[in-house]
Design an enzyme around this catalytic site. Structure first.
Site, PDB file in Angstrom:
ATOM      1  N   CYS A  50       0.820  -1.214   0.000  1.00  0.00           N
ATOM      2  CA  CYS A  50       0.000   0.000   0.000  1.00  0.00           C
ATOM      3  C   CYS A  50       0.853   1.263   0.000  1.00  0.00           C
ATOM      4  O   CYS A  50       0.384   2.329  -0.381  1.00  0.00           O
ATOM      5  CB  CYS A  50      -0.939   0.004   1.204  1.00  0.00           C
ATOM      6  SG  CYS A  50      -0.104  -0.052   2.799  1.00  0.00           S
ATOM      7  N   HIS A  98      18.928   0.585   0.515  1.00  0.00           N
ATOM      8  CA  HIS A  98      17.492   0.893   0.525  1.00  0.00           C
ATOM      9  C   HIS A  98      16.675  -0.346   0.871  1.00  0.00           C
ATOM     10  O   HIS A  98      15.765  -0.288   1.710  1.00  0.00           O
ATOM     11  CB  HIS A  98      17.062   1.440  -0.835  1.00  0.00           C
ATOM     12  CG  HIS A  98      15.613   1.798  -0.905  1.00  0.00           C
ATOM     13  ND1 HIS A  98      15.145   3.039  -0.525  1.00  0.00           N
ATOM     14  CD2 HIS A  98      14.523   1.067  -1.283  1.00  0.00           C
ATOM     15  CE1 HIS A  98      13.824   3.062  -0.661  1.00  0.00           C
ATOM     16  NE2 HIS A  98      13.423   1.886  -1.118  1.00  0.00           N
TER      17      HIS A  98
END
Length: 439
Positions: A50, A98
């Site tokens: 999401c 990351h």
């Protein structure tokens, strides 16, 4: 070959962009199963939640690899919309760092939330099932998952995290001046919906109604929390006495529409209604928020609640970042070591080939030996080759990243005539230490 990450998240793209590029599991599997259509991409894992959509890839050097990954992203989403302003591109070490931060929930909307690690595991598992990973991404994701686990066990960050569901209920409580005695309708029966129900109960919500397309799932969840299941299609029409509606479905389209909400509000005779849409793609049409008496928040509105709790987790975040940096350094060493694998494989193949040829040559001269004798000889000669190679293999590994690295590579190639390995430029190895990992 280069290691690439292309994507966007809740920091760079608003929810209306994230929902348009949200990739369902069936589309994801279908896209990965056709990865061979993108010749410049050798390996790929797609993480779509999401709050982010990201593609991790081992791809060709230069612009061709980047173009292929971008094309793959747009094909997966079924869109040609220009979203360059929201995208980020990371290569090599930046890509590794990351991913490790993502798996450790340091890059989440809710710092320390535990769901993201499971989502990383699932994304990797799907890629493995579709056979789109090899040495580079297998190494990378194994270590990312390990990093996420270390952060969860060695720090207290997860114990002080604020979940999306908790933040949603806090937002409702603040806006309504408390939830004691309120009635709530939940769309969805998944994990997020269940967590939301738990928080609503703890805040004093008395009546809970649960709507799901599969009524049996709604009934099961309702039974567990002393609620009531309601038919999905009729839920909004029957929400006359509801104070809060929380939506958390996996539907690819709006499940709450303006016209039916307008009809509902007419029946409520001015009584306000509070919506919290924590789904991506969104469940509630944004136009619902324009209806008089309706207050609508989507997942991006929860950031104000999350920010209020960040200071309490700052020390844990520092410890988590230290773990991430340790793991990044370690996996870079691992990739450096992997650069020798083609050379080691060739050396091993060369020696093993000599052993097999000699075994075959002596087969006719030792015809009287039994099958068991030959099995013992085969095992013994194989072990001899392994022990002879152990020292040069160890020297190669120890020289990784040192000034002696190129000396040993060239020496091995010359001594054993391993000319097929090709040139390994020093600058290229420093820039792309995983370049030869999959060969």
């Amino acid at each position: 070959m280069q290691l690439l990450l292309l994507g966007f998240n809740h920091k760079t793209a608003p929810v209306e962009v994230r929902e348009r590029f949200s990739i369902g599991k069936s589309d994801l599997r279908r896209g990965l199963s056709n990865l061979e259509d993108y010749e410049a991409i050798h390996e790929a894992v797609v993480l779509s939640t999401c709050n982010r959509t990201e593609i991790y890839a081992a791809a060709d050097d230069g612009d061709s690899g980047v173009r292929a990954v971008k094309e793959f992203l747009f094909d997966l989403a079924g869109s040609e919309e220009n979203i360059d302003e929201y995208l980020y591109l990371k290569k090599g070490e930046a890509c590794i760092r990351h991913l490790f931060r993502v798996a450790s929930s340091l890059d989440s909307l809710v710092l320390g939330e535990g769901q993201i690690l499971s989502q990383v595991k699932e994304a990797y598992a799907i890629a493995r099932e579709e056979h789109t990973t090899s040495t580079v991404l297998n190494t990378l994701f194994h270590r990312a998952i390990k990093t996420g686990k270390r952060v969860r066990t060695e720090t207290q960050i997860q114990n002080r995290s604020v979940s999306v569901s908790y933040a949603a209920v806090e937002l409702a409580s603040h806006s309504l001046g408390g939830l004691l005695g309120c009635k709530a309708l939940i769309f969805g029966a998944g994990k997020m919906a269940e967590l939301t129900i738990q928080h609503l109960r703890s805040h004093g919500v008395t009546d809970l109604f649960i709507a799901n397309r599969h009524i049996e799932r709604a009934e099961k969840l309702a039974a567990a929390y002393d609620g009531k299941a309601v038919p999905f299609q009729d839920a909004i029409a029957k929400a006359v006495d509801i104070d809060i509606i929380v939506t958390s479905t996996g539907a690819p389209h709006y499940v709450v529409k303006p016209w039916e909400t307008q009809r509902l509000m007419a029946k409520r005779k001015g009584r306000p209604l509070f919506f919290i849409d924590i789904a991506v793609p969104r469940d509630v049409d944004p136009e619902v928020g324009e209806i008089k008496g309706v207050t609508l928040y989507n997942i991006d509105a929860l950031e104000t609640v999350v920010d209020a709790h960040k200071q309490a987790r700052a020390r844990d975040a520092v410890a988590a970042k230290r773990i991430v940096e340790e793991e990044v350094a370690d996996v870079l060493d691992r990739f450096q070591y992997l650069s020798f694998q083609p050379l080691m494989a060739l050396l091993s193949e060369r020696c093993e080939g000599i052993r097999r040829r000699e075994m075959k040559r002596w087969g006719s001269k030792l015809a009287d030996l039994s099958d068991e004798d030959w099995r013992q000889i085969d095992h013994m000669t194989h072990q001899i080759v392994r022990k002879i190679l152990r020292t040069p293999m160890k020297k190669l590994a120890e020289s990784a990243g040192t000034r002696k690295e190129d000396f040993y590579i060239e020496a091995m190639r010359a001594l054993f005539k391993l000319d097929t390995i090709g040139e390994m430029d020093i600058r290229e190895k420093e820039t792309h230490p995983y370049r030869y990992a999959e060969q």
